[in-house]
Design a protein around this motif. Structure first.
Motif, PDB file in Angstrom:
ATOM      1  N   ASN A 133     111.297  44.759  46.660  1.00 16.67           N
ATOM      2  CA  ASN A 133     111.742  43.650  47.501  1.00 16.67           C
ATOM      3  C   ASN A 133     113.154  43.894  48.028  1.00 16.67           C
ATOM      4  N   HIS A 134     113.993  44.491  47.179  1.00 11.02           N
ATOM      5  CA  HIS A 134     115.342  44.841  47.622  1.00 11.02           C
ATOM      6  C   HIS A 134     115.282  45.939  48.691  1.00 11.02           C
ATOM      7  N   VAL A 135     114.373  46.891  48.509  1.00 15.94           N
ATOM      8  CA  VAL A 135     114.160  47.933  49.521  1.00 15.94           C
ATOM      9  C   VAL A 135     113.808  47.303  50.865  1.00 15.94           C
ATOM     10  N   MET A 136     112.898  46.345  50.850  1.00 14.02           N
ATOM     11  CA  MET A 136     112.494  45.701  52.106  1.00 14.02           C
ATOM     12  C   MET A 136     113.629  44.894  52.710  1.00 14.02           C
ATOM     13  N   ASP A 137     114.446  44.271  51.865  1.00 13.66           N
ATOM     14  CA  ASP A 137     115.617  43.561  52.381  1.00 13.66           C
ATOM     15  C   ASP A 137     116.526  44.521  53.140  1.00 13.66           C
ATOM     16  N   LEU A 138     116.784  45.684  52.547  1.00 15.38           N
ATOM     17  CA  LEU A 138     117.701  46.649  53.143  1.00 15.38           C
ATOM     18  C   LEU A 138     117.139  47.280  54.413  1.00 15.38           C
ATOM     19  N   LEU A 139     115.821  47.307  54.528  1.00 14.21           N
ATOM     20  CA  LEU A 139     115.182  47.796  55.751  1.00 14.21           C
ATOM     21  C   LEU A 139     115.020  46.686  56.792  1.00 14.21           C
ATOM     22  N   HIS A 140     115.507  45.501  56.469  1.00 16.34           N
ATOM     23  CA  HIS A 140     115.459  44.333  57.370  1.00 16.34           C
ATOM     24  C   HIS A 140     114.025  43.939  57.712  1.00 16.34           C
ATOM     25  N   ILE A 141     113.140  44.092  56.720  1.00 18.55           N
ATOM     26  CA  ILE A 141     111.743  43.677  56.902  1.00 18.55           C
ATOM     27  C   ILE A 141     111.644  42.190  56.622  1.00 18.55           C
TER      28      ILE A 141
END
Length: 218
Positions: free
Chosen positions: A55-63
């Motif tokens: 979820n943090h990965v997706m936050d950082l990818l602006h998903i």
């Protein structure tokens, strides 16, 4: 005459060894791991989501809701289903892979989990077949070390990214043939393909061997 013949043979061998392409293929830029083609269940262990902090990965990818996201080398769709829940019914996840069996497995999984916003896409080793200007974000999750000819793949992906879209690579340090690739090699190859690195993290695995790089196209 013998010396001349020897020199001609040596020049021919050199030309074959260092030719820029063979049968239209770009040469490998580094040793490459054979793409995994085994049991997809190994990617589904219960602790993976927490270890990767996806979820943090997706936050950082602006998903976010409504985004269009590519899961490149999607395998069994582990990331695809999580991204599909994040983007919601107004968004879209393109689950790309070069293995037809995996594509069929993802399609069945999307139907089973009622995720109509997942679109499967059969790519080739040199081209993920993504539509130009279609993506808000893309992720290669433990895939880059399997790409034998990164430059055409990166060029196709670059064309598919919208302005400001983010492209993430999660991988581990290695020699290319051991299911990992040195971070410096990855960065150099991606930046030479017209991207710029905008962020770097190492939280995706506790041993510090994994890296998470984020790029945008220049």
């Amino acid at each position: 005459m013998a010396l001349r013949r020897y020199l001609l043979v040596a020049l021919f061998a050199f030309a074959v060894l260092f030719a820029p392409h063979v049968q239209g293929q770009t040469p490998a830029a580094h040793p490459t791991s054979t793409p995994y083609a085994g049991d997809l269940g190994i990617f589904e262990d219960a602790g993976r989501e927490q270890r990767l902090q996806i979820n943090h990965v997706m936050d950082l990818l602006h998903i976010k809701p409504g985004s269009t996201v590519a899961d490149i080398g999607a395998g069994g769709g582990w990331f695809s289903v999580r991204a599909a829940r994040r983007v919601g019914p107004q968004g879209r996840v393109i689950a790309e892979d070069i293995n037809p069996k995996y594509i069929a497995s993802i399609a069945a999984r999307a139907q089973r989990e009622h995720l109509a916003n997942i679109q499967t896409l059969l790519g080739t080793p040199d081209d993920p077949k993504l539509a130009p200007g279609s993506l808000d974000a893309a992720l290669m999750l433990k895939v880059y070390h399997e790409i034998a000819h990164p430059q055409p793949v990166l060029a196709s992906l670059r064309a598919a990214l919208k302005p400001g879209a983010r492209f993430g690579i999660i991988d581990r340090n290695g020699n290319g043939a051991d299911h990992g690739l040195k971070e410096a090699v990855v960065r150099a190859e991606v930046e030479s393909a017209g991207y710029r690195q905008v962020a770097r993290f190492d939280f995706t695995k506790a041993d510090g061997q994994d890296y998470f790089l984020i790029f945008e196209k220049r």
